[in-house]
Design an enzyme around this catalytic site. Structure first.
Site, PDB file in Angstrom:
ATOM      1  N   PRO A  56      19.633  29.026   3.879  1.00  0.00           N
ATOM      2  CA  PRO A  56      18.943  30.246   3.475  1.00  0.00           C
ATOM      3  C   PRO A  56      17.994  29.971   2.312  1.00  0.00           C
ATOM      4  O   PRO A  56      18.343  29.255   1.375  1.00  0.00           O
ATOM      5  CB  PRO A  56      20.092  31.165   3.019  1.00  0.00           C
ATOM      6  CG  PRO A  56      21.201  30.240   2.638  1.00  0.00           C
ATOM      7  CD  PRO A  56      21.057  29.004   3.479  1.00  0.00           C
ATOM      8  N   GLY A  57      16.791  30.503   2.405  1.00  0.00           N
ATOM      9  CA  GLY A  57      15.838  30.374   1.301  1.00  0.00           C
ATOM     10  C   GLY A  57      15.538  31.764   0.780  1.00  0.00           C
ATOM     11  O   GLY A  57      16.041  32.203  -0.256  1.00  0.00           O
ATOM     12  N   ARG A  58      14.731  32.493   1.577  1.00  0.00           N
ATOM     13  CA  ARG A  58      14.336  33.855   1.220  1.00  0.00           C
ATOM     14  C   ARG A  58      15.525  34.739   0.833  1.00  0.00           C
ATOM     15  O   ARG A  58      15.483  35.451  -0.171  1.00  0.00           O
ATOM     16  CB  ARG A  58      13.640  34.464   2.448  1.00  0.00           C
ATOM     17  CG  ARG A  58      13.019  35.811   2.228  1.00  0.00           C
ATOM     18  CD  ARG A  58      12.621  36.435   3.569  1.00  0.00           C
ATOM     19  NE  ARG A  58      11.997  35.511   4.481  1.00  0.00           N
ATOM     20  CZ  ARG A  58      10.690  35.304   4.568  1.00  0.00           C
ATOM     21  NH1 ARG A  58       9.867  35.990   3.833  1.00  0.00           N
ATOM     22  NH2 ARG A  58      10.208  34.419   5.431  1.00  0.00           N
ATOM     23  N   ARG A 106       1.092  36.654   0.323  1.00  0.00           N
ATOM     24  CA  ARG A 106       1.750  36.946   1.603  1.00  0.00           C
ATOM     25  C   ARG A 106       1.076  38.063   2.395  1.00  0.00           C
ATOM     26  O   ARG A 106       1.156  38.077   3.602  1.00  0.00           O
ATOM     27  CB  ARG A 106       3.244  37.227   1.394  1.00  0.00           C
ATOM     28  CG  ARG A 106       3.984  35.994   0.853  1.00  0.00           C
ATOM     29  CD  ARG A 106       5.493  36.129   0.868  1.00  0.00           C
ATOM     30  NE  ARG A 106       6.031  36.107   2.210  1.00  0.00           N
ATOM     31  CZ  ARG A 106       6.454  37.158   2.859  1.00  0.00           C
ATOM     32  NH1 ARG A 106       6.410  38.349   2.292  1.00  0.00           N
ATOM     33  NH2 ARG A 106       6.922  37.052   4.087  1.00  0.00           N
ATOM     34  N   CYS A 154     -11.965  37.375  -6.267  1.00  0.00           N
ATOM     35  CA  CYS A 154     -13.266  37.668  -5.700  1.00  0.00           C
ATOM     36  C   CYS A 154     -13.184  37.502  -4.194  1.00  0.00           C
ATOM     37  O   CYS A 154     -13.670  36.517  -3.635  1.00  0.00           O
ATOM     38  CB  CYS A 154     -14.250  36.673  -6.300  1.00  0.00           C
ATOM     39  SG  CYS A 154     -15.837  37.388  -6.460  1.00  0.00           S
TER      40      CYS A 154
HETATM   41  N1  LLP Z   1      15.086  25.527   6.782  1.00  0.00           N
HETATM   42  C1  LLP Z   1      13.937  25.112   7.324  1.00  0.00           C
HETATM   43  C2  LLP Z   1      13.908  23.863   8.058  1.00  0.00           C
HETATM   44  C3  LLP Z   1      12.760  25.874   7.173  1.00  0.00           C
HETATM   45  O1  LLP Z   1      11.642  25.461   7.732  1.00  0.00           O
HETATM   46  C4  LLP Z   1      12.816  27.071   6.421  1.00  0.00           C
HETATM   47  C5  LLP Z   1      11.611  27.876   6.211  1.00  0.00           C
HETATM   48  C6  LLP Z   1      14.046  27.466   5.853  1.00  0.00           C
HETATM   49  C7  LLP Z   1      15.165  26.665   6.064  1.00  0.00           C
HETATM   50  C8  LLP Z   1      14.197  28.710   5.035  1.00  0.00           C
HETATM   51  O2  LLP Z   1      13.881  29.850   5.716  1.00  0.00           O
HETATM   52  P1  LLP Z   1      14.158  31.287   5.059  1.00  0.00           P
HETATM   53  O3  LLP Z   1      15.652  31.430   4.950  1.00  0.00           O
HETATM   54  O4  LLP Z   1      13.515  31.289   3.733  1.00  0.00           O
HETATM   55  O5  LLP Z   1      13.530  32.243   5.997  1.00  0.00           O
HETATM   56  N2  LLP Z   1       6.015  31.169   3.661  1.00  0.00           N
HETATM   57  C9  LLP Z   1       6.633  31.998   4.675  1.00  0.00           C
HETATM   58  C10 LLP Z   1       7.980  31.462   5.073  1.00  0.00           C
HETATM   59  C11 LLP Z   1       7.916  30.060   5.607  1.00  0.00           C
HETATM   60  C12 LLP Z   1       9.285  29.538   5.964  1.00  0.00           C
HETATM   61  C13 LLP Z   1       9.211  28.119   6.381  1.00  0.00           C
HETATM   62  N3  LLP Z   1      10.472  27.508   6.611  1.00  0.00           N
HETATM   63  C14 LLP Z   1       6.760  33.420   4.142  1.00  0.00           C
HETATM   64  O6  LLP Z   1       6.311  33.680   3.028  1.00  0.00           O
HETATM   65  O7  LLP Z   1       7.248  34.298   4.840  1.00  0.00           O
END
Ligand code: LLP
Length: 430
Positions: free
Chosen positions: A290-292, A329, A360
């Site tokens: 998990p990231g987000r 975003r 700009c």
């Molecule tokens: N693992 C892998 C291999 C990934 O490619 C990603 C996200 C994650 C984990 C984490 O995903 P999350 O839990 O954060 O959804 N910049 C975009 C999101 C790009 C995500 C790319 N990979 C945004 O702002 O929505």
């Protein structure tokens, strides 16, 4: 829309017990404010959810691309999670905080030789290998060092996670990983297993982002366990680890209905256990990334309103002192956000406005047609759920210095990323 850590007192918005209007005064705007206690609690929730399903046979990796800085790696280390890094820069930052290398998973679809060397020198736990060129390069560099790199191969399971295209990474038309459908994944695993500098440990998939249902994960589990079973049956490869990636959705607006980690993983891990039983496979070690969902909801961005421009019968633009430089975003994905006027937080949101940045560029918006209180120049505006993919995707477009980040905990605040200065902006100019 308020999160449990946000309250209103004397018409002011508080986050993690701290008055955001005071924070704006103290640190300036734009300002990223992150509720440290909430991040820690979320880390624990994910850990508990995995532990309840598979005990010690699992690990939560924080996908650090969502928000990466020294203080965050320190926090994640203290909470006992591992991390996913995708570049030498993220890896270097984590190692500056003495992150245990065995808990680092190195991702990325085009790792350079220098990055691989750096990762080998630190002894990172896993390389999530993306393609055959990388596999051969990693093998060559590992053999040279007399080590065997532990790898997990990134597989495209071909699952449609019902998400928007730009962050949909699990299908065959994707730059990430190798495909199952055309036999590419099977062939490359055979090759990998025979290389002297490589130890095949696991398989990995990531099916997308902002996912609100369990079904796509059930689908990914089915496909991946079938693949693991086939590798055992036909190639005698023992896959001990399954990484299901990240993508767990969070609430940006009222319409978003996230699933709590406990519910998500009690279902997904039960499904995994059933599938393994049916297939005759031992339950592998489970990793999630998990990231987000670890950081997004804990973050709020504070801005100062500069102008309110009402174009009769068209729209009202509220311009703030940040924009696509601190939050790209909307410009990239037309992402939706919720906002409030932090110093008029109890007043009704009677207006519909378009929130514009200071760059700009006409596309420099944070949102269109957002409900908001009546506002005027000098007000402090707060945008919610900006803890993920905001600071980490910030830029210096128009030579705008990057904003500062503060952590709040128990009502107290501390700066964890300094605001950039004009000197910082010219630092590398020759
Ligand atoms: N693992 C892998 C291999 C990934 O490619 C990603 C996200 C994650 C984990 C984490 O995903 P999350 O839990 O954060 O959804 N910049 C975009 C999101 C790009 C995500 C790319 N990979 C945004 O702002 O929505």
């Amino acid at each position: 829309m308020l999160y449990p850590n946000q309250t209103i007192k004397d018409n002011c918005l508080y986050i993690g017990g701290a008055n955001t209007v005071e924070l704006a005064k103290e640190y300036g705007t734009p300002l990223y404010v992150m509720d440290e206690d909430m991040i820690r609690e979320t880390c624990r929730e994910f850990k508990r959810a995995i532990y309840d399903g598979v005990g010690e046979n699992g690990l939560v990796l924080y996908a650090s691309k969502a928000f990466s800085c020294r203080a965050m790696y320190r926090l994640v280390r203290e909470e006992g999670l591992g991390i996913d890094v995708v570049s030498g820069g993220e890896l270097y930052t984590a190692m500056k905080e003495n992150f245990p290398p065995e808990k680092i998973y190195f991702h990325g679809n085009n790792k350079t030789a220098d990055e691989i060397e750096l990762a080998l020198s630190y002894g990172v736990g896993r390389f999530a290998v993306d393609n055959k060129e990388e596999l051969f390069l990693l093998n060559e560099l590992s053999v040279k060092r007399g080590v065997r790199a532990k790898i997990s191969f990134r597989i495209k399971p071909g699952i449609d996670a019902h998400t928007f295209d730009a962050v949909m990474t699990g299908q065959i038309d994707s730059k990430f990983g190798v495909a199952l459908e055309n036999g590419e994944a099977f062939e490359i695993m055979k090759t990998a297993a025979a290389l002297p500098g490589i130890e095949v440990v696991g398989v990995h998939c990531h099916i997308g982002s902002q996912i609100f249902t369990t079904e796509p994960f059930f689908g990914a589990v089915d496909v991946m366990v079938d693949f693991i079973a086939r590798l055992r049956r036909e190639l005698s490869i023992d896959i001990r680890e399954l990484n299901l990636g990240g993508g767990y959705g969070i609430k940006y607006t009222e319409e978003d209905k996230p699933i709590a980690p406990a519910e998500m993983f009690s279902k997904v891990l039960s499904h995994l256990k059933e599938k393994c039983e049916k297939t005759g496979e031992p339950v592998p070690r489970v990793l999630i990334e998990p990231g987000r969902s670890i950081v997004a909801a804990a973050g709020v961005t504070l801005y100062t309103v500069g102008s309110v421009k009402t174009i009769k019968d068209v729209r009202t633009y509220v311009s703030v002192d940040g924009g696509m430089t601190d939050n790209p975003r909307y410009a990239l994905y037309e992402s939706r956000y919720t906002a409030t006027v932090a110093n008029r937080a109890s007043e009704p949101q009677s207006e519909t406005i378009t929130l514009a940045g200071r760059c700009c560029e006409s596309g420099d918006l944070i949102g269109k047609d957002m409900p908001l209180q009546k506002t005027k120049a000098g007000d402090i505006l707060a945008v919610f759920s900006t803890g993920a993919y905001n600071y980490s995707m910030a830029s210096n477009y128009n030579r705008v210095p990057r904003a500062a980040t503060v952590f709040v905990s128990g009502g107290k605040s501390r700066e964890v990323i300094r605001r950039e200065s004009y000197e910082d902006i010219i630092r590398n100019d020759l």
